[in-house]
Design an enzyme around this catalytic site. Structure first.
Site, short mmCIF file in Angstrom:
data_model
loop_
_atom_site.label_atom_id
_atom_site.label_comp_id
_atom_site.label_asym_id
_atom_site.label_seq_id
_atom_site.Cartn_x
_atom_site.Cartn_y
_atom_site.Cartn_z
N HIS A 27 91.95 25.43 8.55
CA HIS A 27 93.03 26.06 7.81
C HIS A 27 93.20 25.37 6.45
O HIS A 27 92.49 24.42 6.14
CB HIS A 27 94.32 26.03 8.63
CG HIS A 27 94.17 26.69 9.96
ND1 HIS A 27 93.90 25.98 11.12
CD2 HIS A 27 94.20 27.99 10.32
CE1 HIS A 27 93.80 26.81 12.14
NE2 HIS A 27 93.96 28.04 11.68
N SER A 58 94.45 33.04 12.97
CA SER A 58 95.34 32.10 12.27
C SER A 58 95.07 32.04 10.78
O SER A 58 95.92 31.59 10.01
CB SER A 58 95.23 30.71 12.88
OG SER A 58 93.88 30.28 12.90
N ASP A 82 92.33 18.95 10.93
CA ASP A 82 92.25 20.39 10.74
C ASP A 82 91.42 20.65 9.50
O ASP A 82 91.90 20.50 8.37
CB ASP A 82 93.63 21.01 10.60
CG ASP A 82 93.59 22.53 10.43
OD1 ASP A 82 92.48 23.10 10.34
OD2 ASP A 82 94.66 23.16 10.39
#
Length: 427
Positions: free
Chosen positions: A403, A150, A400
């Site tokens: 990311h 990702s 998160d």
């Protein structure tokens, strides 16, 4: 009768002049003409000769020769400095941003994280600034693919948004769960960008807890066919992976021979640590590209490990800082430092392999470990969801901290990639 005699006299006078002109031309043709048969023999001899030399590329001259002999500009070490320059795009101007990284649209109240510029310690290096038109011009008529997890997808989405400021892309393909395979085309430049999901880079299967399988299974000597089968169509490969290797896994080597696992204490299995597995995966991936394209005008980039900044437990920990770390504020964790080191070493090994094969495939590291280590403020945190505190502060809000917000620090990765590409073009 007089007229023909005059013509005869003129012809007799001109004949020596014509001969003196034609004879040198005939000799010139004789000495410079190469028959197809001779040409093939000469070309064959040249190939034989160059195959024994260090390189079959033509000698570089002028600026390119100077650049070739200079140390490469080092963007891996530096610090973040405040800037007033606005981001090139925002959360609404680009439709490519994955919703979980669209921090501005999701209601993140602070904007200070947008105004920082990476300044390399190497004083030969300019601060990396992105120029969409220059990037597109350099990769005109080429296909660049981001292959990995990702973080690869995070970077390609950043790049699409940055390039959209100069030319509009068209999404021509999307597939897989959570849009794991996508392709865009910038028709104005005949540029193709792809995102190919392969979280391990090698053949593997994920754990399946519903079936009682709590570990991944990896075949460390076998490249994932999903990206390997696409290589012929790709000019620039950017590899990203590493984070998935912290999970439980069983490893197999050549001939499906069991190598071991990284949770040996739980089952009857030989211990095989994640660093050995990660090194082997990088080596397998780089070998696959090298053996196929060592004598081609292609490029392979390996992005180094990027930092997560959870304070507390994974997922429900927080990353609420609003400014970068300063040098000395924190120490680089052992795992991240080791993963970066392995990537640098395997890139150097692959470069050496290409040189020994008299090839000219470009292989380089995109070293972003330190610049991400210093940016705990650049993650979505709770703003991976829209307005997470609209109804008050709740306990256990998912965060998160892996990311990166877009726009945000991840755009600098592409600015550095552009600097590398400009160097390749000059060389």
């Amino acid at each position: 009768m007089g007229k023909p005699q005059n013509q005869t006299k003129i012809i007799r006078k001109l004949t020596p002049c014509v001969l003196y002109t034609l004879i040198p031309l005939a000799l010139l043709h004789y000495y410079t003409y190469i028959s197809p048969h001779c040409y093939n023999q000469i070309a064959h001899k040249r190939l034989e000769k160059t195959a024994d030399s260090d390189s079959i590329t033509p000698p570089v001259q002028g600026k390119a020769a100077e650049l070739k002999n200079q140390p490469r500009c080092d963007y891996s070490d530096g610090h973040w400095v405040q800037t007033t320059a606005k981001p090139l795009y925002n959360g609404t101007s680009c439709g490519t941003i994955k919703w979980a990284q669209n921090c501005m649209v999701n209601g993140r109240p602070d904007t200070g994280y947008l105004y920082w510029q990476w300044q390399p310690e190497d004083n030969r290096c300019p601060a990396p600034l992105f120029d969409a038109s220059v990037f597109l011009e350099i990769i005109k008529n080429k296909h660049i693919a981001f292959i990995g997890d990702s973080l690869a997808r995070n970077q390609v989405e950043s790049l699409i948004c940055l390039l959209s400021t100069a030319s509009k892309p068209e999404l021509v393909y999307q597939g897989g769960d959570d849009l794991k395979f996508r392709r865009w085309v910038f028709y104005e430049y005949n540029v193709t960008l792809s995102s190919l999901w392969s979280q391990y880079l090698v053949k593997g299967t994920d754990r399946n807890q519903s079936e009682g399988i709590d570990h991944n299974t990896l075949y460390l000597d076998t490249p994932n066919e999903k990206w390997a089968s696409e290589l012929d169509k790709i000019d620039i490969v950017v590899f990203h992976n590493g984070h998935w290797f912290v999970q439980k896994a069983i490893y197999y080597g050549e001939g499906n021979q069991l190598l071991g696992c990284n949770f040996a204490q739980e089952i009857n299995c030989t211990d095989y640590n994640i660093f050995d597995a990660f090194r082997k995966v990088l080596r397998t991936s780089l070998k696959e590209v090298t053996k196929r394209f060592y004598k081609s005008d292609k490029t392979v980039v390996v992005a180094t490990f990027t930092l997560a900044h959870f304070e507390g437990e994974w997922k429900f920990g927080t990353c609420l800082k609003t400014e970068p770390n300063k040098e000395g504020d924190a120490e680089m964790p052992h795992l991240e430092n080791e993963m970066r080191k392995l990537a640098i070493e395997e890139v150097a090994r692959a470069v050496k392999d290409v040189k020994e094969m008299n090839g000219w495939l470009r292989i380089e590291a995109l070293d972003v470990t330190k610049l991400t280590f210093l940016r705990p403020d650049g993650h979505p945190g709770p703003y991976m969801f829209p307005n997470p505190f609209a109804n008050g502060i709740k306990e256990g809000v998912p965060n998160d901290c892996v990311h990166w917000c877009m726009p945000g620090p991840i755009d600098t990765w592409n600015a550095i990639l552009l600097e590398l590409m400009k160097r390749w073009k000059d060389e």
